[in-house]
Design a protein around this motif. Structure first.
Motif, PDB file in Angstrom:
ATOM      1  N   GLY A 250       0.825  -1.352  -0.080  1.00 53.36           N
ATOM      2  CA  GLY A 250      -0.161  -0.086  -0.012  1.00 53.36           C
ATOM      3  C   GLY A 250       0.779   1.186   0.189  1.00 53.36           C
ATOM      4  O   GLY A 250       1.816   1.538   0.964  1.00 53.36           O
ATOM      5  N   LEU A 251       0.674   2.057  -1.102  1.00 52.78           N
ATOM      6  CA  LEU A 251       1.248   3.472  -0.938  1.00 52.78           C
ATOM      7  C   LEU A 251       0.035   4.494  -0.791  1.00 52.78           C
ATOM      8  O   LEU A 251       0.351   5.780  -1.167  1.00 52.78           O
ATOM      9  CB  LEU A 251       1.797   3.466  -2.230  1.00 52.78           C
ATOM     10  CG  LEU A 251       2.809   2.440  -2.704  1.00 52.78           C
ATOM     11  CD1 LEU A 251       3.486   2.495  -3.927  1.00 52.78           C
ATOM     12  CD2 LEU A 251       4.057   2.407  -1.528  1.00 52.78           C
ATOM     13  N   GLY A 252      -0.897   4.327  -0.380  1.00 56.53           N
ATOM     14  CA  GLY A 252      -1.944   5.380   0.007  1.00 56.53           C
ATOM     15  C   GLY A 252      -1.479   6.521   0.829  1.00 56.53           C
ATOM     16  O   GLY A 252      -0.560   6.541   1.713  1.00 56.53           O
ATOM     17  N   ASP A 253      -2.050   7.642   0.639  1.00 56.09           N
ATOM     18  CA  ASP A 253      -1.645   8.775   1.044  1.00 56.09           C
ATOM     19  C   ASP A 253      -2.896   9.403   1.721  1.00 56.09           C
ATOM     20  O   ASP A 253      -2.931  10.832   1.612  1.00 56.09           O
ATOM     21  CB  ASP A 253      -0.749   9.549   0.303  1.00 56.09           C
ATOM     22  CG  ASP A 253       0.143  10.428   1.170  1.00 56.09           C
ATOM     23  OD1 ASP A 253       0.254  10.231   2.432  1.00 56.09           O
ATOM     24  OD2 ASP A 253       0.656  11.738   0.656  1.00 56.09           O
ATOM     25  N   ASP A 254      -4.012   9.220   1.782  1.00 57.29           N
ATOM     26  CA  ASP A 254      -5.162   9.861   2.347  1.00 57.29           C
ATOM     27  C   ASP A 254      -5.158   9.941   3.785  1.00 57.29           C
ATOM     28  O   ASP A 254      -4.654   9.524   4.685  1.00 57.29           O
ATOM     29  CB  ASP A 254      -6.461   8.809   1.820  1.00 57.29           C
ATOM     30  CG  ASP A 254      -6.429   8.722   0.428  1.00 57.29           C
ATOM     31  OD1 ASP A 254      -6.204   9.595  -0.368  1.00 57.29           O
ATOM     32  OD2 ASP A 254      -7.392   7.577   0.237  1.00 57.29           O
ATOM     33  N   PRO A 255      -5.845  11.255   4.161  1.00 55.97           N
ATOM     34  CA  PRO A 255      -6.050  11.592   5.263  1.00 55.97           C
ATOM     35  C   PRO A 255      -6.742  10.630   6.157  1.00 55.97           C
ATOM     36  O   PRO A 255      -7.744  10.071   5.585  1.00 55.97           O
ATOM     37  CB  PRO A 255      -6.472  12.938   5.401  1.00 55.97           C
ATOM     38  CG  PRO A 255      -7.363  13.064   4.286  1.00 55.97           C
ATOM     39  CD  PRO A 255      -6.512  12.224   3.326  1.00 55.97           C
TER      40      PRO A 255
ATOM     41  N   ASP B  28      -0.144  -6.573  10.796  1.00 52.66           N
ATOM     42  CA  ASP B  28       0.501  -4.836  10.491  1.00 52.66           C
ATOM     43  C   ASP B  28      -0.411  -4.053  10.008  1.00 52.66           C
ATOM     44  O   ASP B  28      -1.239  -3.970   9.148  1.00 52.66           O
ATOM     45  CB  ASP B  28       1.494  -5.025   9.574  1.00 52.66           C
ATOM     46  CG  ASP B  28       2.307  -3.761   9.332  1.00 52.66           C
ATOM     47  OD1 ASP B  28       2.771  -3.055  10.400  1.00 52.66           O
ATOM     48  OD2 ASP B  28       2.110  -3.148   8.195  1.00 52.66           O
ATOM     49  N   ALA B  29      -0.878  -3.037  10.869  1.00 47.81           N
ATOM     50  CA  ALA B  29      -2.100  -2.076  10.757  1.00 47.81           C
ATOM     51  C   ALA B  29      -1.795  -1.346   9.412  1.00 47.81           C
ATOM     52  O   ALA B  29      -2.858  -1.501   8.753  1.00 47.81           O
ATOM     53  CB  ALA B  29      -2.057  -1.263  11.913  1.00 47.81           C
ATOM     54  N   ALA B  30      -0.603  -1.002   9.219  1.00 53.85           N
ATOM     55  CA  ALA B  30      -0.436  -0.046   8.059  1.00 53.85           C
ATOM     56  C   ALA B  30      -0.693  -0.802   6.592  1.00 53.85           C
ATOM     57  O   ALA B  30      -1.265  -0.538   5.837  1.00 53.85           O
ATOM     58  CB  ALA B  30       0.983   0.372   8.017  1.00 53.85           C
ATOM     59  N   THR B  31      -0.193  -2.086   6.624  1.00 47.54           N
ATOM     60  CA  THR B  31      -0.521  -2.945   5.489  1.00 47.54           C
ATOM     61  C   THR B  31      -1.692  -3.421   5.623  1.00 47.54           C
ATOM     62  O   THR B  31      -2.469  -3.424   4.290  1.00 47.54           O
ATOM     63  CB  THR B  31       0.255  -4.141   5.482  1.00 47.54           C
ATOM     64  OG1 THR B  31       1.716  -4.031   5.521  1.00 47.54           O
ATOM     65  CG2 THR B  31       0.260  -5.118   4.449  1.00 47.54           C
TER      66      THR B  31
ATOM     67  N   ALA C 193      -4.242  -1.313   6.168  1.00 47.80           N
ATOM     68  CA  ALA C 193      -4.883  -0.388   5.613  1.00 47.80           C
ATOM     69  C   ALA C 193      -4.556   0.342   4.331  1.00 47.80           C
ATOM     70  O   ALA C 193      -4.993   1.370   3.848  1.00 47.80           O
ATOM     71  CB  ALA C 193      -4.917   0.950   6.719  1.00 47.80           C
ATOM     72  N   GLY C 194      -3.497  -0.380   3.734  1.00 44.94           N
ATOM     73  CA  GLY C 194      -3.130   0.069   2.352  1.00 44.94           C
ATOM     74  C   GLY C 194      -2.028   1.038   2.624  1.00 44.94           C
ATOM     75  O   GLY C 194      -1.694   1.760   1.625  1.00 44.94           O
ATOM     76  N   VAL C 195      -1.252   1.295   3.505  1.00 50.55           N
ATOM     77  CA  VAL C 195       0.003   2.324   3.572  1.00 50.55           C
ATOM     78  C   VAL C 195       1.117   1.739   3.983  1.00 50.55           C
ATOM     79  O   VAL C 195       2.045   2.414   4.636  1.00 50.55           O
ATOM     80  CB  VAL C 195      -0.422   3.514   4.654  1.00 50.55           C
ATOM     81  CG1 VAL C 195      -1.791   4.217   4.006  1.00 50.55           C
ATOM     82  CG2 VAL C 195      -0.802   2.948   6.109  1.00 50.55           C
ATOM     83  N   GLY C 196       1.404   0.308   3.874  1.00 51.49           N
ATOM     84  CA  GLY C 196       2.442  -0.521   4.628  1.00 51.49           C
ATOM     85  C   GLY C 196       3.545  -0.073   3.530  1.00 51.49           C
ATOM     86  O   GLY C 196       4.761  -0.655   4.025  1.00 51.49           O
ATOM     87  N   GLY C 197       3.675   0.431   2.385  1.00 44.85           N
ATOM     88  CA  GLY C 197       4.668   0.451   1.533  1.00 44.85           C
ATOM     89  C   GLY C 197       5.335   2.054   1.760  1.00 44.85           C
ATOM     90  O   GLY C 197       6.276   2.102   0.970  1.00 44.85           O
TER      91      GLY C 197
END
Length: 332
Positions: A94-99, A271-274, A276-280
């Motif tokens: 995940g490389l998401g960057d949404d608030p 892993d929470a970041a992964t 939610a799609g921001v783990g990268g």
């Protein structure tokens, strides 16, 4: 004979390149220099793609005049494929960057940040925590005085008391780890935590209901020898509760990515970041672009008891780390 040796060397180099995609499977992810290299997947993407392209260019030129270099062609294609493979791993995490959205009722918001001993000031940490509505803060390299100052400001701004738990293994902020928990989450008491070089803090609910929280900071694998040995021991200790317990949330600067073996085997945890799609998104070093660096700060949670509603990676002050924030709800 020389042609055979050339093919053997080519295949060996190709196999080595492919092995970088998953060194943990070969038992190499915690060995110098593989441990350091695999942590920086974005650099591996660039290295293999650029290297493969540079090797491929003269092959294409030679092909125009009827020359064929099959061994070099194979190696260049493998390098390009491995580079794309590394890129896919980051994309998949995940490389998401949404608030962050507003937290839903019953959710607990966890923020973890290595403050670099004041690189992220008390005001900057509290501003970030208030902005995301943090209920729990896992703060590495944070002295007891700084942790209590953060709790005081958070209490003033939120109207809710924050409990403070700190463990220090030395006189420097780098050897102090803090855990702050809002009274709104429940009443907590400090409990026995794993022994690590920079301290670890564990708090358990007094009522016996609710997750245990663990704030961790294993030593970094910055050099061969004792530092690597301690890193491996600390990382095993920090992740072992996930393999042996349930109903817990572990957060902190792990000095490790999901590519290192102890982070691949985390039992009930996810892993929470992964999730939610921001783990990268890179959490270190913070002075580099968000897609360049290592993802070494994590919020791990019991995936059987809780779900991740959302997560985000934030820049906070002058720390060399970014914060990871996760909104966590009980699984229905």
């Amino acid at each position: 004979m020389f042609k055979l040796l050339g093919w053997v060397l080519t295949l060996a180099l190709a196999a080595a390149a492919v092995a970088t995609l998953d060194p943990a499977r070969l038992g190499l992810s915690t060995v110098t220099p593989v441990a350091q290299a695999i942590a920086m997947r974005p650099y591996l993407v660039a290295g293999f793609v650029v290297g493969g392209a540079v090797v491929l260019l003269p092959i294409l030129v030679a092909a125009l005049v009827g020359r064929r270099w099959p061994r070099v062609t194979l190696l260049s294609v493998v390098m390009l494929a491995v580079g794309l493979g590394h890129a896919w791993v980051l994309y998949d995490r995940g490389l998401g960057d949404d608030p962050l959205p507003a937290a839903r009722d019953g959710a607990v918001t966890v923020l973890t940040l290595n403050t670099l001993g004041g690189g992220a000031s008390v005001e900057q940490v509290t501003a970030a925590a208030v902005d995301v509505g943090a209920d729990v803060l896992a703060l590495a390299e944070t002295s007891e005085s700084s942790a209590r100052a953060v709790a005081t400001v958070l209490t003033e701004r939120s109207g809710t008391q924050f409990q403070v738990f700190v463990e220090a293994t030395g006189p420097w902020d780098a050897s102090s780890t803090a855990l702050l928990i809002s009274a709104g989450v429940g009443e907590y008491a400090q409990a026995q935590a794993p022994e690590t070089a920079h301290g670890a803090v564990r708090a358990e609910p007094v009522s016996g209901e609710g997750p245990a929280f663990l704030s961790v900071h294993p030593r970094s694998p910055h050099a061969p020898g004792p530092a690597m040995d301690r890193w491996r021991a600390d990382l095993d200790a920090a992740t072992d509760p996930c393999r042996t317990e349930s109903d817990l949330i572990v957060a902190g600067d792990f000095n490790a990515t999901l590519d290192h073996a102890p982070m691949r085997d985390i039992g009930v945890c996810v892993d929470a970041a992964t999730e939610a799609g921001v783990g990268g998104v890179a959490t270190w070093p913070a002075h580099m672009p968000r897609l360049i660096g290592a993802q070494i700060d994590h919020v791990l949670l019991d995936g059987e008891r809780y779900v991740v509603d959302a997560a985000s990676v934030l820049d906070v002050g002058e720390s060399d780390h970014r914060a990871v924030v996760a909104q966590i709800s009980p699984a229905s």
